[in-house]
Design a protein around this motif. Structure first.
Motif, PDB file in Angstrom:
ATOM      1  N   THR A 112       0.828  -1.198   0.000  1.00  0.00           N
ATOM      2  CA  THR A 112       0.000   0.000   0.000  1.00  0.00           C
ATOM      3  C   THR A 112       0.866   1.253   0.000  1.00  0.00           C
ATOM      4  OG1 THR A 112      -1.696  -1.182   1.251  1.00  0.00           O
ATOM      5  CG2 THR A 112      -1.845   1.219   1.211  1.00  0.00           C
ATOM      6  N   ARG A 128      -2.646   3.462  -9.250  1.00  0.00           N
ATOM      7  CA  ARG A 128      -1.782   2.597  -8.435  1.00  0.00           C
ATOM      8  C   ARG A 128      -0.873   1.766  -9.321  1.00  0.00           C
ATOM      9  NH1 ARG A 128       1.494   0.178  -6.804  1.00  0.00           N
ATOM     10  NH2 ARG A 128       1.758  -1.048  -4.875  1.00  0.00           N
ATOM     11  N   ASN A 168      -2.798  -3.543  -4.137  1.00  0.00           N
ATOM     12  CA  ASN A 168      -1.676  -3.337  -3.222  1.00  0.00           C
ATOM     13  C   ASN A 168      -1.063  -4.639  -2.733  1.00  0.00           C
ATOM     14  OD1 ASN A 168      -1.845  -0.460  -3.222  1.00  0.00           O
ATOM     15  ND2 ASN A 168      -3.613  -0.594  -1.867  1.00  0.00           N
TER      16      ASN A 168
END
Length: 340
Positions: free
Chosen positions: A17, A52, A253
């Protein structure tokens, strides 16, 4: 106009994360537009889960950011200076720009922003932007629901899922949405017209919850999340069901490849179709989607909401909030008020 400019660059590649150290704030000069370019002052910027993947070095559909390079995303801004014949100072525009207070871009890469009834500037980052278009094509082209179908949406209170469910309702379907709090479930059922909302944080058995919410099984599934929710939905697919795989935020993540039930055997008996898709493949039809979405919003057929985080310096917190479920609807960062 300011003489200094702040921007965020990728400070380091995250392991698992991301945290605040993933982002690095720099102070640079305000750039000057070259021939064909426009200088844009950022009013609001978008944070989205797909970003991400751009923080990792692994190859994906979106090019990776390099450490030390500016981060990028959808921006709504105001033209300050223009060296492009199509734009003049004071115009509102949207496009993919750097995470900065001022940025330059070629004028051909920008689109006009036209505020309207029930539509603030931020709507062009949500329901009239990439998330809205993703919902539009993912629902109408990939899922293609029929009246009477049961449609299940994961991540249903987010920017994409909330619009998916409403488009599916307009098609005459029964819509079930998974969301992460009682507040979000109320939003789905009371504001957006979902037939049933399921709070996955308070549900021990997703299959049992689906049996209650979708007693006739699942005909169409719009998957934003993956993980245990999708594992459960796949066991409830009807014959000729369709699954649109849009995102898998449950695993973004993960430091190791997660394992779970094998899904392919579950699509044999129902003869289900599972299709991944990227909204960018529909770029020639973006104007069509935006026009339809605007008509629905202005007619009151589609509701939208933006969760606004104030202050450019708080952009990392807004992004990290996507993974803790802070937002209802579209998560945006308010950077400045327009001058004009």
């Amino acid at each position: 106009m300011a003489t200094t400019n702040r921007q965020f660059v990728l400070g380091k590649r995250p392991e698992g994360t991301p945290d605040r150290d993933t982002f690095e704030l720099e102070e640079i000069e305000v750039p000057e537009p070259e021939y064909g370019e426009v200088l844009v002052r950022t009013l609001s910027l978008s944070v989205d889960p797909y970003m991400r993947g751009r923080m990792d070095e692994a190859e994906s559909y979106a090019e990776s950011w390099q450490v030390g390079e500016p981060m990028e995303g959808a921006v709504v801004g105001e033209v300050v200076e223009s060296e492009h014949e199509a734009w003049s100072a004071g115009a509102f525009v949207t496009g993919n720009l750097t995470w900065s207070e001022y940025a330059t871009a070629h004028g051909d890469r920008l689109s006009p922003v036209e505020p309207g009834e029930n539509l603030g500037l931020e709507a062009h980052l949500g329901v009239l932007g990439m998330p809205g278009r993703t919902a539009y094509f993912g629902t109408r082209d990939v899922l293609d629901p029929y009246p009477g179908d049961t449609v299940v949406v994961s991540g249903a209170a987010g920017a994409v899922g909330s619009t998916v469910g409403q488009i599916a309702k307009l098609a005459g379907t029964r819509v079930v949405g998974f969301a992460g709090s009682e507040e979000k479930v109320r939003y789905l059922e009371e504001d957006l017209g979902f037939d049933v909302g399921i709070n996955y944080t308070e549900t021990d058995d997703y299959r049992e919850a689906l049996d209650e919410a979708a007693p006739d099984g699942v005909d169409r599934y719009f998957d934003n999340v993956g993980g245990p929710i999708s594992d459960a939905v796949f066991t409830r697919l009807n014959v000729d069901a369709t699954v649109a795989v849009c995102g898998q935020i449950d695993t973004y993540n993960a430091t190791e490849a997660p394992t779970g039930p094998r899904k392919l055997p579950m699509v044999i008996a129902p003869r289900a179709t599972v299709q991944g898709f990227l909204v960018f493949d529909y770029e020639p039809r973006f104007p069509q989607a935006t026009e339809h979405l605007r008509e629905w919003v202005e007619a009151g057929d589609i509701e939208h909401r933006e969760t606004v985080v104030e202050g450019f310096e708080n952009a990392p917190d807004a992004f990290l909030g996507l993974f803790s479920g802070d937002n209802i609807g579209k998560q945006v960062v308010k950077v400045a008020e327009p001058d004009s």
